[in-house]
Write a protein that holds these residues in place. Sequence first.
Motif, PDB file in Angstrom:
ATOM      1  N   MET A 396       0.825  -1.211   0.000  1.00 26.06           N
ATOM      2  CA  MET A 396       0.000   0.000   0.000  1.00 26.06           C
ATOM      3  C   MET A 396       0.861   1.263   0.000  1.00 26.06           C
ATOM      4  N   ALA A 397       1.981   1.219   0.704  1.00 19.47           N
ATOM      5  CA  ALA A 397       2.907   2.347   0.684  1.00 19.47           C
ATOM      6  C   ALA A 397       3.487   2.544  -0.717  1.00 19.47           C
ATOM      7  N   PHE A 398       3.760   1.426  -1.403  1.00 22.62           N
ATOM      8  CA  PHE A 398       4.281   1.512  -2.763  1.00 22.62           C
ATOM      9  C   PHE A 398       3.263   2.175  -3.698  1.00 22.62           C
ATOM     10  N   PHE A 399       1.993   1.750  -3.603  1.00 23.53           N
ATOM     11  CA  PHE A 399       0.946   2.348  -4.441  1.00 23.53           C
ATOM     12  C   PHE A 399       0.848   3.852  -4.194  1.00 23.53           C
ATOM     13  N   PHE A 400       0.899   4.245  -2.920  1.00 26.31           N
ATOM     14  CA  PHE A 400       0.797   5.667  -2.593  1.00 26.31           C
ATOM     15  C   PHE A 400       1.961   6.448  -3.181  1.00 26.31           C
ATOM     16  N   MET A 401       3.181   5.954  -2.990  1.00 27.61           N
ATOM     17  CA  MET A 401       4.352   6.669  -3.481  1.00 27.61           C
ATOM     18  C   MET A 401       4.391   6.678  -5.015  1.00 27.61           C
ATOM     19  N   PHE A 402       3.959   5.591  -5.633  1.00 28.08           N
ATOM     20  CA  PHE A 402       3.917   5.541  -7.091  1.00 28.08           C
ATOM     21  C   PHE A 402       2.982   6.617  -7.629  1.00 28.08           C
ATOM     22  N   ALA A 403       1.780   6.721  -7.034  1.00 28.02           N
ATOM     23  CA  ALA A 403       0.810   7.724  -7.471  1.00 28.02           C
ATOM     24  C   ALA A 403       1.315   9.134  -7.208  1.00 28.02           C
ATOM     25  N   ALA A 404       1.929   9.340  -6.039  1.00 26.98           N
ATOM     26  CA  ALA A 404       2.416  10.678  -5.687  1.00 26.98           C
ATOM     27  C   ALA A 404       3.538  11.126  -6.621  1.00 26.98           C
ATOM     28  N   ILE A 405       4.485  10.231  -6.892  1.00 25.18           N
ATOM     29  CA  ILE A 405       5.601  10.592  -7.771  1.00 25.18           C
ATOM     30  C   ILE A 405       5.122  10.792  -9.205  1.00 25.18           C
ATOM     31  N   PHE A 406       4.164   9.966  -9.646  1.00 26.09           N
ATOM     32  CA  PHE A 406       3.593  10.152 -10.978  1.00 26.09           C
ATOM     33  C   PHE A 406       2.964  11.542 -11.107  1.00 26.09           C
ATOM     34  N   ALA A 407       2.190  11.945 -10.101  1.00 26.83           N
ATOM     35  CA  ALA A 407       1.533  13.259 -10.129  1.00 26.83           C
ATOM     36  C   ALA A 407       2.564  14.387 -10.128  1.00 26.83           C
ATOM     37  N   LEU A 408       3.581  14.276  -9.261  1.00 29.34           N
ATOM     38  CA  LEU A 408       4.611  15.318  -9.191  1.00 29.34           C
ATOM     39  C   LEU A 408       5.405  15.418 -10.498  1.00 29.34           C
ATOM     40  N   LEU A 409       5.732  14.265 -11.073  1.00 33.62           N
ATOM     41  CA  LEU A 409       6.487  14.250 -12.321  1.00 33.62           C
ATOM     42  C   LEU A 409       5.664  14.845 -13.465  1.00 33.62           C
ATOM     43  N   ALA A 410       4.384  14.496 -13.517  1.00 36.84           N
ATOM     44  CA  ALA A 410       3.510  15.043 -14.558  1.00 36.84           C
ATOM     45  C   ALA A 410       3.370  16.552 -14.410  1.00 36.84           C
ATOM     46  N   MET A 411       3.218  17.035 -13.178  1.00 41.49           N
ATOM     47  CA  MET A 411       3.101  18.475 -12.957  1.00 41.49           C
ATOM     48  C   MET A 411       4.389  19.204 -13.334  1.00 41.49           C
ATOM     49  N   ALA A 412       5.529  18.603 -12.980  1.00 46.79           N
ATOM     50  CA  ALA A 412       6.811  19.218 -13.333  1.00 46.79           C
ATOM     51  C   ALA A 412       6.976  19.319 -14.844  1.00 46.79           C
ATOM     52  N   LEU A 413       6.566  18.293 -15.579  1.00 47.08           N
ATOM     53  CA  LEU A 413       6.643  18.326 -17.045  1.00 47.08           C
ATOM     54  C   LEU A 413       5.666  19.345 -17.609  1.00 47.08           C
ATOM     55  N   GLY A 414       4.506  19.479 -16.956  1.00 47.24           N
ATOM     56  CA  GLY A 414       3.555  20.504 -17.373  1.00 47.24           C
ATOM     57  C   GLY A 414       4.119  21.898 -17.198  1.00 47.24           C
ATOM     58  N   LEU A 415       4.862  22.133 -16.106  1.00 46.48           N
ATOM     59  CA  LEU A 415       5.497  23.428 -15.876  1.00 46.48           C
ATOM     60  C   LEU A 415       6.541  23.750 -16.941  1.00 46.48           C
ATOM     61  N   LEU A 416       7.085  22.714 -17.572  1.00 51.99           N
ATOM     62  CA  LEU A 416       8.078  22.915 -18.624  1.00 51.99           C
ATOM     63  C   LEU A 416       7.435  23.179 -19.988  1.00 51.99           C
ATOM     64  N   GLY A 417       6.092  23.261 -20.006  1.00 54.13           N
ATOM     65  CA  GLY A 417       5.401  23.658 -21.225  1.00 54.13           C
ATOM     66  C   GLY A 417       4.722  22.547 -21.999  1.00 54.13           C
ATOM     67  N   MET A 418       4.692  21.333 -21.461  1.00 58.38           N
ATOM     68  CA  MET A 418       4.055  20.234 -22.186  1.00 58.38           C
ATOM     69  C   MET A 418       2.547  20.256 -21.980  1.00 58.38           C
ATOM     70  N   ASP A 419       1.808  19.786 -23.004  1.00 66.34           N
ATOM     71  CA  ASP A 419       0.365  19.677 -22.864  1.00 66.34           C
ATOM     72  C   ASP A 419       0.023  18.506 -21.946  1.00 66.34           C
ATOM     73  N   PHE A 420      -1.254  18.422 -21.566  1.00 67.97           N
ATOM     74  CA  PHE A 420      -1.682  17.440 -20.562  1.00 67.97           C
ATOM     75  C   PHE A 420      -1.373  16.009 -20.992  1.00 67.97           C
ATOM     76  N   ILE A 421      -1.735  15.652 -22.229  1.00 65.80           N
ATOM     77  CA  ILE A 421      -1.531  14.278 -22.696  1.00 65.80           C
ATOM     78  C   ILE A 421      -0.052  13.927 -22.709  1.00 65.80           C
ATOM     79  N   THR A 422       0.778  14.833 -23.235  1.00 63.57           N
ATOM     80  CA  THR A 422       2.216  14.564 -23.317  1.00 63.57           C
ATOM     81  C   THR A 422       2.835  14.458 -21.933  1.00 63.57           C
ATOM     82  N   ALA A 423       2.476  15.392 -21.035  1.00 57.89           N
ATOM     83  CA  ALA A 423       3.067  15.406 -19.691  1.00 57.89           C
ATOM     84  C   ALA A 423       2.679  14.164 -18.888  1.00 57.89           C
ATOM     85  N   THR A 424       1.404  13.824 -18.883  1.00 60.92           N
ATOM     86  CA  THR A 424       0.960  12.683 -18.078  1.00 60.92           C
ATOM     87  C   THR A 424       1.453  11.356 -18.653  1.00 60.92           C
TER      88      THR A 424
END
Length: 484
Positions: A396-424
């Motif tokens: 369960m800790a793995f699932f939580f950290m996987f989801a959290a890091i995925f969200a943070l990574l997607a947001m960071a890529l979005g800040l670099l100018g990528m669209d939603f589909i590309t970033a996520t």
Amino acid sequence: MLLDFRPIVFVTGVLLSMIAIAMLVPTMVDLIVGNKDWQVFLLSSGFTMFTAGLMILTTRQESKSLNIRQAFVMTTMVWIILPAFSALPFLAADALNLSYTDAFFEAMSGLTTTGSTVVSGLESAPPGILMWRSILQWMGGVGIVVMAISILPMLQIGGMQLFRMEFSDRIEKALPRAAQIGTWIFAIYIGLSTICAYLFWLAGMTAFDAINHAMTTVATGGFSTHDASFGYFQSAKIEAISTIFMILGSLPFLLYLQLLRKDWKPFFEDTQVRWFFGILGTAIGLMTGYLMVQQGYSFLESLRHTSFNVVSIMTGTGFASTDYSLWGAFAMPLFFLIMFIGGCAGSTTCGIKIFRFQVLFETARTQMRSLLQPNGVFISYYNGKPIPEQVSTSVMAFFFMFAAIFALLAMALGLLGMDFITATSAAGTALANVGPGLGEMIGPSGNFSQLPDSAKWLLSLGMLLGRLEIFTVLILFTSHFWKD
């Protein structure tokens, strides 16, 4: 007592020397065809071997096993140092004209068997470079299997200790030494790769293409010698062979050991394997029906393209036989979902892994039964055995950290100018070690060369986190880890 880095550096040096030796293979390939890049590989091999030799000679000591803190540091250090040196041929090759950022991204993608690439014009690339990309994925694949069997269970990462418990009694009694198990796993890996290459050659591939694609198929890596991937061959027979061996690479390699010992029962009774085929069959069935009804494909054509591409994405291989981004609205959510699933623990595949979904399902089912009968005592089971509480917590800790890091990574890529589909999709494909993403830029018909350098470094970090099961890396950034 301070952490003793000598055994860590020694082991890293030994593994780095293997990378140096492996560089001699593309050296010979380029030398045979008369390509001048053989000098690039020879110099890279020499420099890598020199560095490895220094690391080995300056830290050599009497045999001493690693403690748990050293194992954490060594695992992460190896998967950073090896790509750093593996990138040298990509950097120095004139035909590629890559920056070190691109070269490191390509090497990290190779060794983690992700399959994302920044190289285009593969048909005109030097044969040594193409071979080197395949070798990196092949070495990464067997390295992942050994790591999943010997290192991660010891570190109790993300419930991997459950996998060790599953096989310890049946395997270790027959092969009591870890070295014996590793040797047998390597022999099976070579055997599967050889058979796959031979079948590809019989099906119409050139010998060079057959060898390269066999290495990246069994490793579930996804690098190809052609920009169009398997779409270049336009062969149902070749796609069928690849589909079979991608599946074989996604099953626990320890089960193959039991098969060799004529013990077929565990292979058919293992619930992880049954879940894998159940999820895979459901996804193929849904996608096949969708293409027939909504896209007008015939049954055989639909089954052919669906089977290959669904297996490729779910196992994290990343091959493509066609541009599935054109299949309509249902295809993209399905592919995005299955890219996170992956295969079985102890295989060459990536993603969250089937056994974690099983543990999560059993834990949730037990919790719901407890809600209905508060005074009852309910136990979660995996393969007929009770699931220890620490395993459920770890998963369960793995699932939580996987989801959290995925969200943070997607947001960071979005800040670099990528669209939603590309970033996520880029965040998902890096963390799940899949390869191609979704959308025009990084989809099956594109690559990652257009992304900014900062995004490539972030995605390289995502590949590392995904391949090392997240906690192996993150624990190094906690103050408690470095306390005496």
